[in-house]
Design a protein around this motif. Structure first.
Motif, mmCIF file in Angstrom:
data_model
loop_
_atom_site.group_PDB
_atom_site.id
_atom_site.type_symbol
_atom_site.label_atom_id
_atom_site.label_comp_id
_atom_site.label_asym_id
_atom_site.label_seq_id
_atom_site.Cartn_x
_atom_site.Cartn_y
_atom_site.Cartn_z
ATOM 1 N N PRO A 185 0.578 -1.075 0.043
ATOM 2 C CA PRO A 185 0.026 0.009 0.008
ATOM 3 C C PRO A 185 0.811 1.312 -0.050
ATOM 4 C CG PRO A 185 -0.079 -0.794 2.067
ATOM 5 C CD PRO A 185 0.678 -2.061 1.279
ATOM 6 N N ASN A 186 2.223 1.034 0.250
ATOM 7 C CA ASN A 186 2.947 2.249 0.525
ATOM 8 C C ASN A 186 3.536 2.763 -0.901
ATOM 9 O OD1 ASN A 186 2.309 2.822 3.167
ATOM 10 N ND2 ASN A 186 3.785 1.335 3.700
ATOM 11 N N ALA A 187 3.440 1.754 -1.977
ATOM 12 C CA ALA A 187 4.096 2.079 -3.282
ATOM 13 C C ALA A 187 3.757 3.536 -3.772
ATOM 14 C CB ALA A 187 3.558 0.676 -4.113
ATOM 15 N N GLN A 188 4.368 3.941 -4.883
ATOM 16 C CA GLN A 188 4.616 5.174 -5.411
ATOM 17 C C GLN A 188 3.691 5.348 -6.582
ATOM 18 O OE1 GLN A 188 8.945 5.591 -5.764
ATOM 19 N NE2 GLN A 188 9.064 6.475 -3.791
ATOM 20 N N ILE A 189 3.642 4.466 -7.302
ATOM 21 C CA ILE A 189 2.716 4.514 -8.623
ATOM 22 C C ILE A 189 1.661 3.525 -8.785
ATOM 23 C CG2 ILE A 189 4.813 5.978 -9.779
ATOM 24 C CD1 ILE A 189 5.350 3.292 -11.294
ATOM 25 N N THR A 190 0.789 3.923 -9.520
ATOM 26 C CA THR A 190 -0.399 2.769 -9.715
ATOM 27 C C THR A 190 0.094 1.976 -11.059
ATOM 28 O OG1 THR A 190 -1.386 4.147 -11.602
ATOM 29 C CG2 THR A 190 -2.124 4.470 -9.175
ATOM 30 N N THR A 191 -0.793 0.940 -11.420
ATOM 31 C CA THR A 191 -0.402 -0.148 -12.392
ATOM 32 C C THR A 191 -0.737 0.679 -13.724
ATOM 33 O OG1 THR A 191 -2.558 -1.024 -12.227
ATOM 34 C CG2 THR A 191 -0.737 -2.140 -11.017
ATOM 35 N N GLU A 192 -1.560 1.494 -13.690
ATOM 36 C CA GLU A 192 -2.034 2.264 -14.935
ATOM 37 C C GLU A 192 -0.760 3.310 -15.256
ATOM 38 O OE1 GLU A 192 -5.582 0.816 -13.050
ATOM 39 O OE2 GLU A 192 -3.817 2.094 -12.260
ATOM 40 N N THR A 193 -0.062 4.037 -14.393
ATOM 41 C CA THR A 193 0.912 4.686 -14.601
ATOM 42 C C THR A 193 2.400 3.800 -15.096
ATOM 43 O OG1 THR A 193 0.142 6.512 -13.277
ATOM 44 C CG2 THR A 193 2.423 6.499 -13.780
ATOM 45 N N CYS A 194 2.402 3.046 -14.124
ATOM 46 C CA CYS A 194 3.495 1.940 -14.678
ATOM 47 C C CYS A 194 3.503 1.459 -16.037
ATOM 48 C CB CYS A 194 3.807 1.004 -13.476
ATOM 49 S SG CYS A 194 4.877 -0.510 -14.099
ATOM 50 N N CYS A 195 2.164 0.999 -16.534
ATOM 51 C CA CYS A 195 2.030 0.246 -17.729
ATOM 52 C C CYS A 195 2.107 1.369 -18.918
ATOM 53 C CB CYS A 195 1.025 -0.611 -17.806
ATOM 54 S SG CYS A 195 0.919 -1.820 -16.654
ATOM 55 N N SER A 196 1.361 2.292 -18.681
ATOM 56 C CA SER A 196 1.677 3.531 -19.702
ATOM 57 C C SER A 196 2.547 4.040 -20.042
ATOM 58 C CB SER A 196 0.431 4.553 -19.583
ATOM 59 O OG SER A 196 0.691 5.119 -18.390
ATOM 60 N N THR A 197 3.457 4.433 -18.932
ATOM 61 C CA THR A 197 4.866 4.915 -19.291
ATOM 62 C C THR A 197 5.884 3.840 -19.824
ATOM 63 O OG1 THR A 197 4.479 6.258 -17.191
ATOM 64 C CG2 THR A 197 6.513 6.161 -17.959
ATOM 65 N N MET A 198 5.717 2.588 -19.174
ATOM 66 C CA MET A 198 6.581 1.513 -19.568
ATOM 67 C C MET A 198 6.494 1.112 -21.046
ATOM 68 S SD MET A 198 7.119 -2.240 -18.103
ATOM 69 C CE MET A 198 7.274 -1.668 -16.490
ATOM 70 N N ILE A 199 5.345 1.347 -21.545
ATOM 71 C CA ILE A 199 5.094 1.065 -23.012
ATOM 72 C C ILE A 199 5.855 2.089 -23.784
ATOM 73 C CG2 ILE A 199 3.105 1.162 -24.813
ATOM 74 C CD1 ILE A 199 1.367 -0.599 -22.749
ATOM 75 N N LYS A 200 5.491 3.456 -23.447
ATOM 76 C CA LYS A 200 6.285 4.429 -23.999
ATOM 77 C C LYS A 200 7.956 4.236 -24.330
ATOM 78 C CE LYS A 200 3.006 8.077 -22.933
ATOM 79 N NZ LYS A 200 2.683 9.078 -22.224
ATOM 80 N N THR A 201 8.353 3.850 -22.842
ATOM 81 C CA THR A 201 9.872 3.459 -23.087
ATOM 82 C C THR A 201 10.052 2.208 -23.825
ATOM 83 O OG1 THR A 201 9.793 4.248 -20.896
ATOM 84 C CG2 THR A 201 11.751 2.748 -21.550
ATOM 85 N N LEU A 202 9.305 1.179 -23.880
ATOM 86 C CA LEU A 202 9.761 0.054 -24.626
ATOM 87 C C LEU A 202 9.515 0.564 -26.245
ATOM 88 C CD1 LEU A 202 7.417 -2.491 -22.879
ATOM 89 C CD2 LEU A 202 9.783 -2.688 -22.919
ATOM 90 N N ASP A 203 8.661 1.196 -26.393
ATOM 91 C CA ASP A 203 8.369 1.622 -27.675
ATOM 92 C C ASP A 203 9.955 2.514 -28.486
ATOM 93 O OD1 ASP A 203 6.320 1.068 -29.401
ATOM 94 O OD2 ASP A 203 5.164 2.583 -28.635
ATOM 95 N N GLN A 204 10.600 3.002 -27.508
ATOM 96 C CA GLN A 204 11.718 3.901 -27.901
ATOM 97 C C GLN A 204 13.046 3.073 -27.714
ATOM 98 O OE1 GLN A 204 11.677 7.378 -25.162
ATOM 99 N NE2 GLN A 204 9.568 7.910 -25.711
ATOM 100 N N LEU A 205 13.146 2.016 -27.155
ATOM 101 C CA LEU A 205 14.223 1.037 -27.179
ATOM 102 C C LEU A 205 14.692 0.863 -28.651
ATOM 103 C CD1 LEU A 205 13.152 -1.501 -24.403
ATOM 104 C CD2 LEU A 205 14.431 0.588 -24.039
#
Length: 223
Positions: free
Chosen positions: A185-205
């Protein structure tokens, strides 16, 4: 991934959740495969299930996401069993699943010809963690988790050397501290933020990111 969504998306599970079942029912591209990453004898069957779907196109992207955070984290409570279990799930399994899926990844890489490295061609993403960074360890504790993820990073680096001529992009990524059952419960980001941001990063690899250790938001992590 954003402009060219995957034709198929494989999701593995140990026990079915209502959310995952609903997702697959509402999206015909989602293919569910039951597996336990420590059941190595099941790998050929899992690979066959993927191959039956992708056929001669091969597999473009493998994300090894399974992980284990033992409850005994400090020096007083950690046990040898904790260390072994974490190493089994967090380091051994990702390497051997990548090894099992390698023929399908090589098929996809060859099918893309001389196109540059990308997740749309062929890639192995080992889901690591900043906690596995030796340079950034200022908090102590989490012995089993830290050590097993550091080992995963070494495994990824070694794999990248052995497969450097295959055209398969290989790297390690930290997903962030995410609000999941494991993240707490003390984590910093939601799964939605994680996944949407990660997809952008994966796209740029690209080739410049080969054998690197990055955060989900495309910033580097010291080894």
């Amino acid at each position: 991934l954003q402009e060219n969504p995957p034709k198929f998306l494989f999701a593995t599970y140990r026990s079915m959740s209502d959310e995952l079942k609903k997702l697959s029912e509402e999206n015909s591209t989602v293919k569910l495969i039951k597996m336990d990453v420590t059941d190595y004898a099941s790998y050929p069957g899992v690979v066959q299930q993927v191959e039956d779907v992708v056929g001669t196109d091969g597999l473009n992207l493998l994300i090894n996401n399974a992980g284990y955070l033992p409850p005994n984290r400090d020096l007083k409570s950690v046990t040898p069993e904790d260390m072994r279990a974490a190493y089994e799930i967090n380091c051994i399994a990702p390497l051997f699943l990548a090894k099992a899926m390698l023929p399908l990844l090589q098929t996809a890489a060859k099918a893309s010809g001389e196109s540059p490295m990308s997740v749309n061609k062929a890639a192995i993403i080992q889901m690591s963690t900043a906690v596995g960074s030796i340079a950034e360890n200022s908090g102590g504790n989490n012995y089993a988790y830290r050590c097993s993820k550091s080992a995963l990073n070494q495994s990824m680096k070694t794999l990248s050397i052995d497969l450097k001529d295959t055209g398969i992009l290989i790297m390690a990524m930290h997903p962030g501290w995410v609000l999941t059952e494991m993240g707490g419960p003390n984590a910093q980001i939601t799964t939605e933020t994680c996944c949407s941001t990660m997809i952008k990063t994966l796209d740029q690899l690209a080739e410049k990111d080969y054998a690197t250790f990055l955060r989900y938001n495309n910033t580097p992590i010291a080894w």
